[in-house]
Design an enzyme around this catalytic site. Sequence first.
Site, PDB file in Angstrom:
ATOM      1  N   ALA A   8       0.805  -1.217   0.000  1.00 34.89           N
ATOM      2  CA  ALA A   8       0.000   0.000   0.000  1.00 34.89           C
ATOM      3  C   ALA A   8       0.840   1.271   0.000  1.00 34.89           C
ATOM      4  O   ALA A   8       1.944   1.297   0.542  1.00 34.89           O
ATOM      5  CB  ALA A   8      -0.912   0.005   1.231  1.00 34.89           C
ATOM      6  N   CYS A   9       0.264   2.304  -0.623  1.00 33.67           N
ATOM      7  CA  CYS A   9       0.848   3.651  -0.555  1.00 33.67           C
ATOM      8  C   CYS A   9      -0.296   4.654  -0.654  1.00 33.67           C
ATOM      9  O   CYS A   9      -1.454   4.263  -0.722  1.00 33.67           O
ATOM     10  CB  CYS A   9       1.900   3.875  -1.642  1.00 33.67           C
ATOM     11  SG  CYS A   9       1.265   4.069  -3.305  1.00 33.67           S
ATOM     12  N   GLY A  10       0.038   5.905  -0.687  1.00 34.98           N
ATOM     13  CA  GLY A  10      -0.991   6.943  -0.719  1.00 34.98           C
ATOM     14  C   GLY A  10      -1.888   6.880  -1.938  1.00 34.98           C
ATOM     15  O   GLY A  10      -3.093   7.029  -1.842  1.00 34.98           O
ATOM     16  N   THR A  57       4.363   1.919   2.034  1.00 31.39           N
ATOM     17  CA  THR A  57       5.367   2.956   1.822  1.00 31.39           C
ATOM     18  C   THR A  57       4.942   4.256   2.482  1.00 31.39           C
ATOM     19  O   THR A  57       5.625   5.259   2.375  1.00 31.39           O
ATOM     20  CB  THR A  57       5.625   3.179   0.315  1.00 31.39           C
ATOM     21  OG1 THR A  57       4.406   3.591  -0.304  1.00 31.39           O
ATOM     22  CG2 THR A  57       6.156   1.915  -0.334  1.00 31.39           C
TER      23      THR A  57
END
Length: 93
Positions: A8-10, A57
């Site tokens: 996962a990230c933004g 991240t």
Amino acid sequence: MKKKIIVACGGAVATSTIAAKKVADLCRQNGIDAEICQVRISEIESNLSGAALIISTARIRKDYAVPVIMGMPFISGIGVENTEEAVLKVLQG
């Protein structure tokens, strides 16, 4: 048995794509059958079913009752070996 890994990230685009590729390569090199699920941080909860590990991240502030590993070393290159060891410990342990 296939291991589901949430990466996962933004925005689920740039950094999670790089991290997901590196995690997939790591799993392949170590004989781990993995399903990589690339999502936004906000989508983690709806993808949790069957997840063995979350690699992010970005900072995660919620407890999902699944091991979480910070994935920024896959992006920065700093501390990659330690991060790879942590990933393998969760997936092989």
